[in-house]
Enzyme design. Structure first.
Site: not given
Ligand code: TEU
Ligand code: CA
Length: 541
Positions: A100, A196, A238, A310-311
């Site tokens: 990542d 990310d 992402e 994971h989100d």
């Molecule tokens: O996630 C970015 C994002 O915009 C979303 O997936 C958001 O975290 C989610 O909708 C909130 O509910 C990425 C990562 O995958 C996430 O774990 C991090 O918190 C975020 O970026 C910040 O780095």
């Protein structure tokens, strides 16, 4: 001469969330050595590429998505040497490893930020984004996206937590430092990156353009030229804010090999009210989004196939039915992985792990804790808040991996950093490995089938009965094969007429293997199947 197909188009990618995968040293936290113990488990499933969520040095305000040193490994996960061993073993087993990469922001403990905030004329000041007066942009986690720094009396910008200051991509020195760091990791031997929130790097804050901002493609091109081109690696961006068309364009141009496009993810929330405002999923809408994704990226870009990460909440709890846990977990996999694109499995999805309904004290996720306070202050009832949190908290998918029925689900010998889902006695990998009809065995077989028939990679896509409210049926077709992929999103039997009587047909896989294939069928709850039709014509081609 046949055109060589990029290797990642055939790859099955497995996301590991290191905190929760396997603890090797009894501190309740997953680690690199733990991952090394489980490589055969992944290889046996049919995994080609492992994606590791961040393991860099971090104060863990956002579980590692807040990096304080890009070159170092967080000691809670192990050492750089451990990582090298892991990488070598992954390669020996014929798999690949991607990391990542969080380059939209750093931790507030990154030396760049510590320098930057020390004075207005520090050489690193311009690595971040500062303003005398904030504008109205809000943080993804709730509250303003600006925090006042007391030393220099200016506000810095952070789209996520206040401990995740956004980097200033307009600064060429910052960009060149980032490229150097990326090249160092590629020289270390890793096989690519998941980037990310990469759609945010071209933002124009003054004009409220965040995702896909005016500089996005320029910086992406520069990044590609400086780091990715001429290497046999893969990249997946992402990009929560990119439209389907833009996602197709970016991957078609090859700036990123593929991106995570999020339209389907937003369908169970009230439009424009954010993820906590729950709305029942409309299957017809869901099908149409996937049809658009499939048709838009047919010969024009490349899809990444995912329902969970994971989100996101666990797919089986979100789109399936826990009364039919196995059936719905396998049905969702059939529908998802029958499509064109690169399959992504989020750890535990392959054994049908489910979400949790914890008390607020049990949650560890920064976003969940923050939104609980914000919704409370708004006067929303406890019941309603907890309904949203149970449905959508990111901790749903972050509970420790359930390896067996031993204490702490065999994840650790100590109490884990986040409570184990109490259903681990029934839902665990050990049970699944012993059972030919388990979710794991189904995933494994599904990936074998995907790899055996080219049509899953290059066939076109057509929805059958697009407006049926309960059935998701589509056809994949190329010159050699026609596949019918069927999934029922219903706990009631569903009647369907498949109209395939003229052609020979064979059942490649089903979660009700004894259910005879006929034209007119009554599909049992959460039924799934892939049927191959017209194979007799094979010899003609
Ligand atoms: O996630 C970015 C994002 O915009 C979303 O997936 C958001 O975290 C989610 O909708 C909130 O509910 C990425 C990562 O995958 C996430 O774990 C991090 O918190 C975020 O970026 C910040 O780095
Ligand atoms: Ca550990």
């Amino acid at each position: 001469m046949a055109k060589e197909v990029a290797w990642w188009k055939h790859a099955v990618i497995y996301q590991i969330y290191p905190l929760s995968f396997k603890d090797s040293n009894g501190d309740g936290i997953g680690d690199i050595q733990g991952i090394r113990e489980k490589l055969d488990y992944l290889k046996n499933l049919g995994v080609d590429v492992i994606w590791l969520s961040p393991i860099y040095l971090s104060p863990m305000d956002d579980n590692g998505y807040d990096i304080s040193n890009y070159q170092e490994i967080n000691p809670m996960f192990g050492t750089k040497e451990d990582l090298k061993h892991l990488l070598d073993e992954v390669h020996e087993k014929g798999m690949k490893l991607i990391m990542d990469l969080v380059i939209n922001h750093t931790s507030d403990e990154h030396p760049w930020f510590i320098q930057a905030k020390s004075s207005k004329d520090n050489p690193y000041r311009d690595y971040y984004i500062w303003k005398d007066e904030p504008n109205l942009i809000t943080s993804v986690f709730g509250g303003p996206a600006w925090t006042k720094d007391q030393t220099t009396n200016q506000y810095y910008f952070h789209l996520f937590s206040s401990r995740q200051p956004d980097l200033n991509w307009r600064n060429p020195k910052l960009r060149s430092d980032i490229y150097q760091m990326i090249n160092d990791w590629l020289d270390f031997g890793i096989d690519g990156f998941r980037l990310d929130v990469i759609d945010l790097i071209g933002k124009d804050i003054d004009h409220y353009q965040l995702s896909d901002g005016p500089y996005f493609e320029t910086y992406l091109q520069e990044l590609h030229q400086n780091c990715f081109q001429n290497r046999k690696i893969m990249t997946v961006g992402e990009t929560p804010g990119l439209s389907i068309n833009r996602a197709a364009e970016i991957s078609h141009q090859g700036l990123l090999d593929m991106v995570f496009q999020f339209t389907h993810i937003g369908l169970d929330e009230v439009p424009n009210q954010g993820k906590w405002a729950l709305k029942a999923l409309d299957l017809v809408e869901f099908k149409h989004v996937f049809m658009t994704l499939q048709k838009t990226m047919f010969n024009h870009g490349w899809n990444s196939l995912f329902l969970a990460n994971h989100d996101q909440p666990r797919a089986v709890s979100r789109y399936g039915n826990l009364k039919y846990r196995k059936e719905s977990a396998t049905m969702l996999a059939t529908i998802l992985y029958g499509m064109q694109g690169t399959p992504f499995v989020y750890q535990g999805e392959e054994i049908g792990m489910t979400g949790v309904q914890y008390d607020i004290q049990q949650y560890q996720d920064i976003e969940t804790k923050k939104i609980y306070q914000i919704l409370k202050q708004k006067g929303i009832s406890e019941d309603e808040i907890m309904r949203s949190i149970h449905a959508k908290s990111r901790d749903n998918s972050r509970t420790p991996f359930q390896w067996n029925h031993q204490p702490h689900a065999g994840f650790s010998s100590a109490k884990p950093w986040l409570d184990v889902n109490p259903n681990y006695i029934e839902v665990n990998a050990e049970n699944d490995l012993l059972d030919d009809f388990s979710v794991y065995s189904f995933f494994k077989k599904l990936f074998e089938i995907r790899k055996a028939y080219q049509v899953f990679t290059d066939g076109d896509f057509d929805l059958i009965q697009p407006n049926h409210p309960k059935l998701f049926i589509y056809q994949r077709k190329n010159v050699n094969d026609t596949m019918l992929v069927i999934g029922s999103f219903s706990s009631e039997p569903q009647e369907v007429n498949l109209f395939i009587s003229e052609e020979p047909k064979s059942l490649l896989i089903s979660n009700y293997p004894d259910h005879a294939i006929k034209d007119l069928m009554i599909l049992p709850p959460y039924y799934a199947a892939i049927i191959r039709i017209g194979e007799i014509n094979h010899a003609n081609h």
